[in-house]
Scaffold this active site. Sequence first.
Site, PDB file in Angstrom:
ATOM      1  N   PHE A 116      51.785  41.065  50.250  1.00  0.00           N
ATOM      2  CA  PHE A 116      50.981  40.876  49.035  1.00  0.00           C
ATOM      3  C   PHE A 116      50.412  42.223  48.640  1.00  0.00           C
ATOM      4  CE2 PHE A 116      47.265  40.333  46.455  1.00  0.00           C
ATOM      5  CZ  PHE A 116      47.672  39.393  45.535  1.00  0.00           C
ATOM      6  N   ASP A 118      49.124  50.170  52.485  1.00  0.00           N
ATOM      7  CA  ASP A 118      48.238  49.425  51.590  1.00  0.00           C
ATOM      8  C   ASP A 118      47.112  48.863  52.455  1.00  0.00           C
ATOM      9  OD1 ASP A 118      46.877  47.645  50.024  1.00  0.00           O
ATOM     10  OD2 ASP A 118      48.648  46.701  49.142  1.00  0.00           O
ATOM     11  N   LYS A 173      39.275  46.908  46.881  1.00  0.00           N
ATOM     12  CA  LYS A 173      38.348  45.892  47.364  1.00  0.00           C
ATOM     13  C   LYS A 173      37.003  46.483  47.813  1.00  0.00           C
ATOM     14  CE  LYS A 173      41.378  42.038  47.804  1.00  0.00           C
ATOM     15  NZ  LYS A 173      42.817  42.091  48.063  1.00  0.00           N
TER      16      LYS A 173
HETATM   17  C1  PLP Z   1      43.904  42.235  47.054  1.00  0.00           C
HETATM   18  C2  PLP Z   1      45.045  43.099  47.406  1.00  0.00           C
HETATM   19  C3  PLP Z   1      45.736  43.839  46.418  1.00  0.00           C
HETATM   20  C4  PLP Z   1      45.437  43.700  44.944  1.00  0.00           C
HETATM   21  O1  PLP Z   1      44.137  44.049  44.598  1.00  0.00           O
HETATM   22  P1  PLP Z   1      43.543  43.574  43.191  1.00  0.00           P
HETATM   23  O2  PLP Z   1      42.227  44.287  43.104  1.00  0.00           O
HETATM   24  O3  PLP Z   1      43.397  42.086  43.237  1.00  0.00           O
HETATM   25  O4  PLP Z   1      44.510  43.998  42.146  1.00  0.00           O
HETATM   26  C5  PLP Z   1      46.742  44.685  46.836  1.00  0.00           C
HETATM   27  N1  PLP Z   1      47.066  44.804  48.136  1.00  0.00           N
HETATM   28  C6  PLP Z   1      46.426  44.112  49.105  1.00  0.00           C
HETATM   29  C7  PLP Z   1      46.813  44.315  50.530  1.00  0.00           C
HETATM   30  C8  PLP Z   1      45.412  43.235  48.774  1.00  0.00           C
HETATM   31  O5  PLP Z   1      44.802  42.517  49.724  1.00  0.00           O
END
Ligand code: PLP
Length: 397
Positions: free
Chosen positions: A141, A226, A255
């Site tokens: 994700f 990520d 985040k």
């Molecule tokens: C939440 C998340 C995203 C996307 O972040 P948004 O601020 O919702 O666009 C990307 N990568 C990971 C691992 C995430 O948990």
Amino acid sequence: MSITGEEIERAEAALAHNYHPLPVVLTEGKGAWVTDVEGRRYLDLLAGYSALNFGHGDDELLAVAHAQLDRLTLTSRAFHHNQLGTFASELAELCGMEMVLPMNTGAEAVETAIKTARKWGYRVKGVPAGRAKIVVAGGNFHGRTVTIVGFSDDPEAIADHGPFTPGFVTVPFGDAEALRAAVDEDTVAVLIEPIQGEGGVVLPPDGYLRAVRAICSEAGVLFIADEIQSGLGRTGRTFACDHEDVVPDMYVLGKALGGGIMPVSAVVSRRDVLGVFRPGEHGSTFGGNPLACAVGTAVVRKLKTGEPQRRADELGRVFASVLSELPSSAVDAVRVRGLWAGIDVRGRTGRDVCEGLLGRGVLAKDAHGSTIRLAPPLVVSEEDLRWGVSQLAAELA
Ligand SMILES: *Cc1c(COP(=O)(O)O)cnc(C)c1O
């Protein structure tokens, strides 16, 4: 009808139904606790999917945000402002890197990492035009843009959003040999979550991140981590990659970088990588705005003390120990790293368990199907943490 019922009805009538929230209407939060419109209190064991690592209404972060609100909130990047250099240099230092490219949401930062890797591939590595390839992991994700969902394998995320961006190859998460086989001379990057959050807090096998690092280094390919959900203290270290003493070529952050106050994201890397950008080649109206930088700097300074990481590590041991005592008849697997857990329940959907928890004063969220993901704010007290897990145990009993 109750205030809760009325609020939900009004919201459902006027909002696209791309979410299915639990039936609770929140109005206030402090620390690890939130209050709803009926005056009921809940322990927040989701913490905004780790965006609230420092809890609700943290005094230091709020003070910085309030002060900056009164001074200067937005300039656009057409001009410099006095919060930008501090934020970028202190964030780069926290990451042991040299350069920062600030954005707002996580998905934008992932898009930025993809653009960076492709540009680096063409301009530095010498990949022929239009051939750049990025290897990703199954079950990933990385956000919700068309390009990003194009390399997701979650049917709901993909449905009727194509056609998608080419140039991505998927290998199973945790399988280093499959990764090695997928990397070729056109590969510019490997993009993975060191721990898959939305996938259900899926931990890689021991040694996987070190193997990814070695494969990328040998092939001259960028390792993009990520760490939007796994980073900034959640796992008991600053980054999830730290658990294997691995340093990627690029961190993607978001985040918790915004302190739960506003969206702040960034790509953080070395000069030979992020240095590929020239003026006009990428940007964002809001990225790196003064308010975001002030809050982001305050977050970085909290992490620089090591205290949030220490708390996540120490409480994480308590968390793992109490979670291991969940009734084994109701649980298939428990995965824990720091203050982050994925629990596969047996015979019930995660949604059903989370609805039960709501009635017990605990907020949590199902990940996929029968998995519950718990991510308490790192400021949660040990007593509250034990109480929250005891409610889960009672719900599963
Ligand atoms: C939440 C998340 C995203 C996307 O972040 P948004 O601020 O919702 O666009 C990307 N990568 C990971 C691992 C995430 O948990």
